[in-house]
Write an enzyme that holds these catalytic residues in place. Structure first.
Site, PDB file in Angstrom:
ATOM      1  N   THR A 143      -5.386  -7.350  10.783  1.00 51.72           N
ATOM      2  CA  THR A 143      -5.744  -5.823   9.897  1.00 51.72           C
ATOM      3  C   THR A 143      -5.012  -4.495  10.518  1.00 51.72           C
ATOM      4  O   THR A 143      -4.262  -3.627   9.742  1.00 51.72           O
ATOM      5  CB  THR A 143      -6.818  -5.730   9.117  1.00 51.72           C
TER       6      THR A 143
ATOM      7  N   HIS B  89      -2.247  -5.138   1.739  1.00 50.24           N
ATOM      8  CA  HIS B  89      -3.293  -6.161   1.030  1.00 50.24           C
ATOM      9  C   HIS B  89      -3.170  -7.918   0.987  1.00 50.24           C
ATOM     10  O   HIS B  89      -1.794  -8.014  -0.148  1.00 50.24           O
ATOM     11  CB  HIS B  89      -3.983  -5.259   0.258  1.00 50.24           C
TER      12      HIS B  89
ATOM     13  N   PHE C  87     -15.671   3.721   7.586  1.00 49.55           N
ATOM     14  CA  PHE C  87     -13.788   4.129   6.935  1.00 49.55           C
ATOM     15  C   PHE C  87     -13.945   4.508   5.502  1.00 49.55           C
ATOM     16  O   PHE C  87     -12.903   4.358   4.746  1.00 49.55           O
ATOM     17  CB  PHE C  87     -13.109   2.678   7.205  1.00 49.55           C
TER      18      PHE C  87
ATOM     19  N   LYS D 216       0.753  -1.458   0.096  1.00 51.52           N
ATOM     20  CA  LYS D 216       0.299  -0.014   0.156  1.00 51.52           C
ATOM     21  C   LYS D 216       1.015   1.408   0.118  1.00 51.52           C
ATOM     22  O   LYS D 216       1.931   0.944   0.405  1.00 51.52           O
ATOM     23  CB  LYS D 216      -1.146  -0.436   1.577  1.00 51.52           C
TER      24      LYS D 216
ATOM     25  N   ASN E 299      -2.098  -0.142   6.908  1.00 50.75           N
ATOM     26  CA  ASN E 299      -2.060  -0.723   6.828  1.00 50.75           C
ATOM     27  C   ASN E 299      -0.531  -1.340   6.641  1.00 50.75           C
ATOM     28  O   ASN E 299      -0.519  -3.409   6.093  1.00 50.75           O
ATOM     29  CB  ASN E 299      -2.992  -1.702   7.724  1.00 50.75           C
TER      30      ASN E 299
ATOM     31  N   ARG F 125      -2.619 -14.596   5.154  1.00 50.41           N
ATOM     32  CA  ARG F 125      -3.277 -13.243   5.407  1.00 50.41           C
ATOM     33  C   ARG F 125      -2.217 -13.965   7.256  1.00 50.41           C
ATOM     34  O   ARG F 125      -1.943 -13.406   8.022  1.00 50.41           O
ATOM     35  CB  ARG F 125      -4.532 -13.784   5.587  1.00 50.41           C
TER      36      ARG F 125
ATOM     37  N   TYR G 221     -12.522  -1.239  -3.533  1.00 48.24           N
ATOM     38  CA  TYR G 221     -12.841  -1.531  -2.214  1.00 48.24           C
ATOM     39  C   TYR G 221     -14.615  -1.389  -2.347  1.00 48.24           C
ATOM     40  O   TYR G 221     -15.337  -1.243  -0.366  1.00 48.24           O
ATOM     41  CB  TYR G 221     -12.607  -0.323  -1.110  1.00 48.24           C
TER      42      TYR G 221
ATOM     43  N   GLU H 125      -9.599 -10.191  -8.380  1.00 45.06           N
ATOM     44  CA  GLU H 125      -8.756  -8.655  -7.147  1.00 45.06           C
ATOM     45  C   GLU H 125      -7.331  -9.047  -8.660  1.00 45.06           C
ATOM     46  O   GLU H 125      -6.845  -8.716  -8.860  1.00 45.06           O
ATOM     47  CB  GLU H 125      -8.436  -9.143  -6.291  1.00 45.06           C
TER      48      GLU H 125
ATOM     49  N   ARG I  30       2.433  -7.352   9.029  1.00 47.58           N
ATOM     50  CA  ARG I  30       1.536  -5.609   9.243  1.00 47.58           C
ATOM     51  C   ARG I  30       2.838  -5.456  11.026  1.00 47.58           C
ATOM     52  O   ARG I  30       2.263  -3.725  11.113  1.00 47.58           O
ATOM     53  CB  ARG I  30       0.268  -5.279   9.841  1.00 47.58           C
TER      54      ARG I  30
HETATM   55  P1  CMP Z   1      -7.895  -4.744   3.242  1.00 44.98           P
HETATM   56  O1  CMP Z   1      -7.523  -6.493   3.961  1.00 44.98           O
HETATM   57  O2  CMP Z   1      -6.923  -3.791   2.300  1.00 44.98           O
HETATM   58  O3  CMP Z   1      -9.266  -4.423   3.043  1.00 44.98           O
HETATM   59  C1  CMP Z   1      -9.980  -3.406   3.859  1.00 44.98           C
HETATM   60  C2  CMP Z   1      -9.353  -2.114   3.821  1.00 44.98           C
HETATM   61  O4  CMP Z   1     -10.038  -1.459   4.970  1.00 44.98           O
HETATM   62  C3  CMP Z   1      -8.664  -2.176   5.337  1.00 44.98           C
HETATM   63  O5  CMP Z   1      -6.902  -3.553   5.008  1.00 44.98           O
HETATM   64  C4  CMP Z   1      -7.846  -1.538   6.013  1.00 44.98           C
HETATM   65  O6  CMP Z   1      -6.837  -0.970   5.549  1.00 44.98           O
HETATM   66  C5  CMP Z   1      -9.538  -0.405   5.912  1.00 44.98           C
HETATM   67  N1  CMP Z   1     -10.240  -1.126   7.325  1.00 44.98           N
HETATM   68  C6  CMP Z   1     -10.583  -1.959   7.831  1.00 44.98           C
HETATM   69  N2  CMP Z   1     -11.182  -1.310   8.639  1.00 44.98           N
HETATM   70  C7  CMP Z   1     -10.866  -0.440   8.998  1.00 44.98           C
HETATM   71  C8  CMP Z   1     -10.860   0.906  10.407  1.00 44.98           C
HETATM   72  N3  CMP Z   1     -12.472   0.022  11.286  1.00 44.98           N
HETATM   73  N4  CMP Z   1     -10.702   1.863  10.209  1.00 44.98           N
HETATM   74  C9  CMP Z   1      -9.664   2.415   9.109  1.00 44.98           C
HETATM   75  N5  CMP Z   1     -10.025   1.602   7.787  1.00 44.98           N
HETATM   76  C10 CMP Z   1      -9.983   0.169   8.231  1.00 44.98           C
END
Ligand code: CMP
Length: 139
Positions: A93, A117, A59, A11, A114, A87, A51, A128, A104
């Site tokens: 996450t 992905h 968010f 990212k 974070n 994962r 997304y 994807e 992460r």
């Molecule tokens: P990713 O796994 O790429 O896919 C969804 C993304 O949404 C996740 O990573 C985070 O970057 C973001 N995300 C998920 N939960 C939250 C949250 N509570 N607040 C902000 N961003 C979030």
């Protein structure tokens, strides 16, 4: 049967912080083969589409803004049981909850920024992978 491919995105936070090389090293050290990889930058429309499942989440707007803020490095990775194995490698996450040694834990700043992905299912890995790479690139 579990599939053998997943889709990752390094990212904008991790790319801007110069962590791309270190993250790729972690991925290949863990036994993933890189099938396809590139540097690119998402438009608002593209990030919004990627997304779309999160459209109703509070968010969503910030997530799209963040994902379009700089260069990203998407890649298709191959390994047995790829989605689950990847994962595990990237961790939770929210980096505050990520296990020691995960990507992460090492490189992410927050739940939004974070670092990386990973697809959450074989079905999404395929969708994807097709989103980022043409048929010729994902042979
Ligand atoms: P990713 O796994 O790429 O896919 C969804 C993304 O949404 C996740 O990573 C985070 O970057 C973001 N995300 C998920 N939960 C939250 C949250 N509570 N607040 C902000 N961003 C979030």
């Amino acid at each position: 049967m579990a599939g053998n491919r997943t889709l990752t995105i390094i990212k904008p936070d991790a790319v801007a912080n110069g962590k791309t090389g270190a993250i790729i090293q972690k991925i290949t050290d863990a036994g993933f083969r890189i099938v396809a990889m590139k540097y690119t930058r998402l438009t608002t429309e593209q990030a919004g589409k990627f997304y779309a499942v999160h459209r109703e989440r509070p968010f969503y707007g910030d997530l799209v803004k963040f994902m379009t803020s700089g260069t990203v490095v998407p890649a298709i990775l191959e390994k047995e049981n790829a989605v689950e194995e990847f994962r595990k490698l990237i961790g939770a996450t929210n980096p505050a909850n990520a296990a020691e040694g995960t990507i992460r834990k090492l490189f992410a700043e927050s739940v939004e920024r974070n670092a990386i992905h990973g697809s959450d299912s074989d079905e999404n890995a395929l969708i994807e992978g097709n989103f980022f790479f043409s048929e010729l690139e994902r042979f």
